[in-house]
Each structure stands twice: as structure tokens, then as C-alpha cells.
Scaffold this motif. Sequence first.
Motif, PDB file in Angstrom:
ATOM      1  N   PRO A   1       0.815  -1.225   0.000  1.00 14.17           N
ATOM      2  CA  PRO A   1       0.000   0.000   0.000  1.00 14.17           C
ATOM      3  C   PRO A   1       0.843   1.268   0.000  1.00 14.17           C
ATOM      4  N   ASP A   2       2.048   1.191   0.586  1.00 14.02           N
ATOM      5  CA  ASP A   2       2.839   2.414   0.714  1.00 14.02           C
ATOM      6  C   ASP A   2       3.763   2.650  -0.486  1.00 14.02           C
ATOM      7  N   ALA A   3       3.786   1.692  -1.427  1.00 17.37           N
ATOM      8  CA  ALA A   3       4.614   1.894  -2.625  1.00 17.37           C
ATOM      9  C   ALA A   3       4.098   3.103  -3.400  1.00 17.37           C
ATOM     10  N   ASP A   4       4.934   3.632  -4.296  1.00 18.62           N
ATOM     11  CA  ASP A   4       4.498   4.782  -5.091  1.00 18.62           C
ATOM     12  C   ASP A   4       3.332   4.381  -5.991  1.00 18.62           C
ATOM     13  N   ALA A   5       2.382   5.287  -6.136  1.00 18.35           N
ATOM     14  CA  ALA A   5       1.226   5.027  -6.991  1.00 18.35           C
ATOM     15  C   ALA A   5       1.682   4.768  -8.416  1.00 18.35           C
ATOM     16  N   ASP A   6       1.089   3.769  -9.031  1.00 23.09           N
ATOM     17  CA  ASP A   6       1.490   3.433 -10.392  1.00 23.09           C
ATOM     18  C   ASP A   6       0.259   2.964 -11.150  1.00 23.09           C
TER      19      ASP A   6
ATOM     20  N   PRO B   1      -3.181   7.280   4.344  1.00 23.38           N
ATOM     21  CA  PRO B   1      -2.055   6.858   3.506  1.00 23.38           C
ATOM     22  C   PRO B   1      -1.192   8.046   3.080  1.00 23.38           C
ATOM     23  N   ARG B   2       0.073   7.740   2.846  1.00 20.53           N
ATOM     24  CA  ARG B   2       1.013   8.778   2.404  1.00 20.53           C
ATOM     25  C   ARG B   2       0.571   9.316   1.039  1.00 20.53           C
TER      26      ARG B   2
ATOM     27  N   SER C   1       1.059   7.615  -2.584  1.00 19.19           N
ATOM     28  CA  SER C   1       1.207   6.159  -2.466  1.00 19.19           C
ATOM     29  C   SER C   1       0.084   5.447  -3.217  1.00 19.19           C
ATOM     30  N   LEU C   2       0.287   4.142  -3.432  1.00 20.88           N
ATOM     31  CA  LEU C   2      -0.732   3.326  -4.095  1.00 20.88           C
ATOM     32  C   LEU C   2      -2.035   3.366  -3.291  1.00 20.88           C
TER      33      LEU C   2
END
Length: 488
Positions: free
Chosen positions: A183-188, A246-247, A250-251
Motif C-alpha cells: 500500500p505504501d509503494a508509489d502510486a502506479d 495513507p502517504r 502512495s498506491l
Amino acid sequence: TTITDEARIALDTLSGRAAGLFSAPSVRLGVTGLSRAGKTVFISALVHNLVHGGRLPLFEAQKSGRIARAVLEHQPDDAVPRFQYEDHIAALVKDRIWPDSTRAISELRLTIEYESASAWNRMFSAGKLSVDIVDYPGEWLLDLPLLGKSFADFSREAFEMAELPVRADLSREWRALAAEAAPDADADEMTARRLAESFSAYLKACKADERALSTLPPGRFLMPGDLDGSPALTFAPLQNLTGERPRAGSLAAMMERRYEAYKTHVVKPFFRDHIARLDRQIVLIDALQALNAGPAAMADLERSVTEILACFRPGRGNVLTDLFSRRIDRILVAATKADHLHHESHDRLQAIVRRLADRAIARANFSGAAVDVVAMAAVRATREGTVKQGKETLPVIIGTPLAGETIDGETFDGKTETAIFPGDLPEDINAVFEQPELASKPAAMDAPVRFVRFRPPKLERTAEGVTLSLPHIRLDRALQFLIGDRLA
Ligand code: GDP
């Protein structure tokens, strides 16, 4: 729900009432049910029978000769697609094929010119009633509970359901993909799309599965309407959400925003603009398919009727539901396709639906509208007969099975009339509702209903050469309950 929704519904209702003072009275009839339940066939048959003066002895206004005529008129809502009545009737009557099923919302206005039964009413009524028929997928209705759920709630519940033994195999691929998505990975965008596609494939697989699993939201993932591929539909539940905000970037933030957009731009307007304005509602169910699949499928059907009725329940603290459900004062739960059974079983089917609806009403804690049930066939594709087998005379149904249908190893060509012994529904309807854990088939139904799909019927002509409207079973009873009182 915001105050603006409330204000808009109130204003709409007021302006609708004001308009009603100057034009013919109208009644908005919602027609819903999960896909393939029979919505398109029901609306087509209902309109055809009214426009062409069909045989409707249980529809009082028609029986007593008070209906002068029924005509299609321009619908009041320009932004809603029109129900393609003419195409559907051409398919049914000319080509004798079943029409294309409901894929999105559509509307049709049928205006009935009639004479009131009482002299008093005749003095004051316009002698005209417009019935605005609104056809919409039941899948969309089941989105209502999402309005009260955060993205974290929705995600948690989606995984809980997906991990249940009945769904685990169908959801495996999606869960594997979701397990890799932090969930915290960069949005893609590509990750979001892959997850959404895989999640949606799993929901569709549940729907297609013969275990007749109940429908899970979001409804547009099953029936996208005109939203296919739009960002509001490119999201999926995520695992391991912390519950904290969420950050940004983030995803999880991206998915949450899209989930909220789905609620704001898809679910809310649908309820506000369409469901909130309904006066009457018919909920079509495919009880025969569930009966045939056994008690587990019956339990599942009961669950989905419960969920649907809950959507029409005046909800506490939910302004949207509070406002719209107060308007709907009659709901009919209808098992259609009863023409697959001999008439001796029709009352049993109706009793089964009654039991199912009563339990759903109790479970949904539903009150506020009159609920009735009916076992019917909007289009009767079969007639009845008897066949002698040794010393026994068996009741059969006779129709033309669709090309490619098989029964007892015989494959049909779509041209030949055939007599089929459909089997009986059990006299003791308790058998149908046995605990699903106990048996896969109800004990009393060792010979389950035998199913083939039939072609739509040929229209009959009278001796005078008049072509009759589409034959049906108890469509008139449904009509009487849904609009009969408005033609008194
Ligand atoms: P929708 O998805 O709710 O619009 O479902 P449809 O109205 O398209 O119906 C789905 C299918 O169920 C049709 O193609 C028919 O095969 C069958 N069906 C629906 N209503 C009837 C009925 O009254 N009698 C019979 N024999 N079949 C029906």
C-alpha cells in the motif's frame, strides 16, 4: 451523504409534485433483479400486453373494460437511455429469439388512458396515468452499503469474503497479485489497472460460477454501463492497510481516492437521480435456477433478496435511504420463468418465494412498504399437455427447445416442438430450505426440475384473424399489485 444531496432530493420531489399538478399523474416503476433474472423480457411483455390489449383477467381496469388505450410516449428524462422496446419486441415476436439483456439503466413511458371505476373519481381524475418504467441492474443497487464504508472497511471485507472456502479458488490469482502490492509503494497506473482487472475478473467468475455465489460490490465491476475503463472503476481493495491516512502519492492513497470517487460520482448520483424517485418496485429473481442448484444456492438467493430489500429500507442515519425509501410503497418479489413448470407446481413455487421473501424481510428488518410475491412467466414459452407412459399419465410442458439445448442425451435443433416432463416441486417446501451443510440436493427433490430453455412462443391468432399479445402466466396479477390501485 451531504446536505446538498438531501436538498436536491427534496427539491426534485417538490418540483416533481408541482409538475404533477399540471400534467397527467405518473407513477415511477423500478424493475430490477440480478443479470438474467428476466427484466428485459418482463418489461417488453408488460408493455406489449397493455398496448395490444392482452388477456389480463386479474388486472381489474383491463378486465372491466375501463382502459381506452395505452400508448408509448416521450419519456420525461432526456439524459437516460430509452428502453429499446421495439427492438426487443421484434426479437421476441418476429425472430422468436430472446432479446438482449439489461446492461445499464433505461427508461420507457407508457401512458394509460382509462375511466375511473367510481363516479367520484371520474369527476376529479384526469383519466390518464403515465407509468415511467425504469429498468436497472440489481448489481448497481447492491452498491448502496458502500456509501457507509471507508476504503479500509471495503478492503477488509473484500479479503474476508475472498478467503472463504467457497471463493478461495476463484480469488486465488487476484489475492496473489494483491499480496505483492504494498500500500505504501508509489502510486502506479499499471499496478492499479492490473489489480482492478484481476479483482474484476474474480467478481465475474463468482457470478458465472454454478455455485450461484452472491453478488459482491462494486456493482459496476460486473455491469460497467458506460463507465468501462474509467478511473472511477480502476481500483481494487488493498491488503495490510494500517488504518492511518495513507502517504500522499502512495498506491493506497490513489486507490482510496478512486474508491471515494466511485462513491461520489457513480453510486450517489445513481441513488439520488433514479432510485430516490421510484414509487413502486418489482424485484425479479431466478428462483428455479437456485432451486435446481440445491439448498446452498437457495440460501444464497435469500441472502441477495435480503440485501436488495435492505436497500429499500428506511435507513437510520442515512439521508439518502431515508428519503427515497419513504416513497416506495409497494414492492413485488417475483419469480419469473414459471412456464418451465407444470401449473400444478406454480402455487408451490409461489409458496417458496413467499417463504424466501418473508425470511428476507425479517432478516433485513424491513418495514415501510407493502411486499407481495408472485410466481409468474412474463412470456409463456410453453403449453401444457399429458403423455402416457405405460399405465401412467404424466403432465408435461410442450415447447420448442433452443437450438443446442440437451436433455437425456438428446440435442435439440431449435425447430422441433418437444414434450418435456419438468418434474414437480416438493409439496413440503421446507425441504427446499434445508440447511445447506446437510445436503447438496433437498431430500424431497430427488428428481430436481429438469430444465431446457425454450424459444419464445408463436403468437396465437383468433378465428377472426386477430393476433393476440404475448402469452404469460400471472403477469396480470403482477400488474394489478404494481399499478392497479392507481387506475381505480
Ligand atoms: P435481464 O438480464 O434481467 O434483462 O434478463 P432477460 O430479461 O434478458 O432474461 C434472461 C433470459 O431468461 C432470457 O434470455 C430468457 O432465456 C429467460 N427468460 C426471461 N423471462 C422468461 C420467461 O418469462 N419465460 C421463459 N421461458 N424464459 C424467460
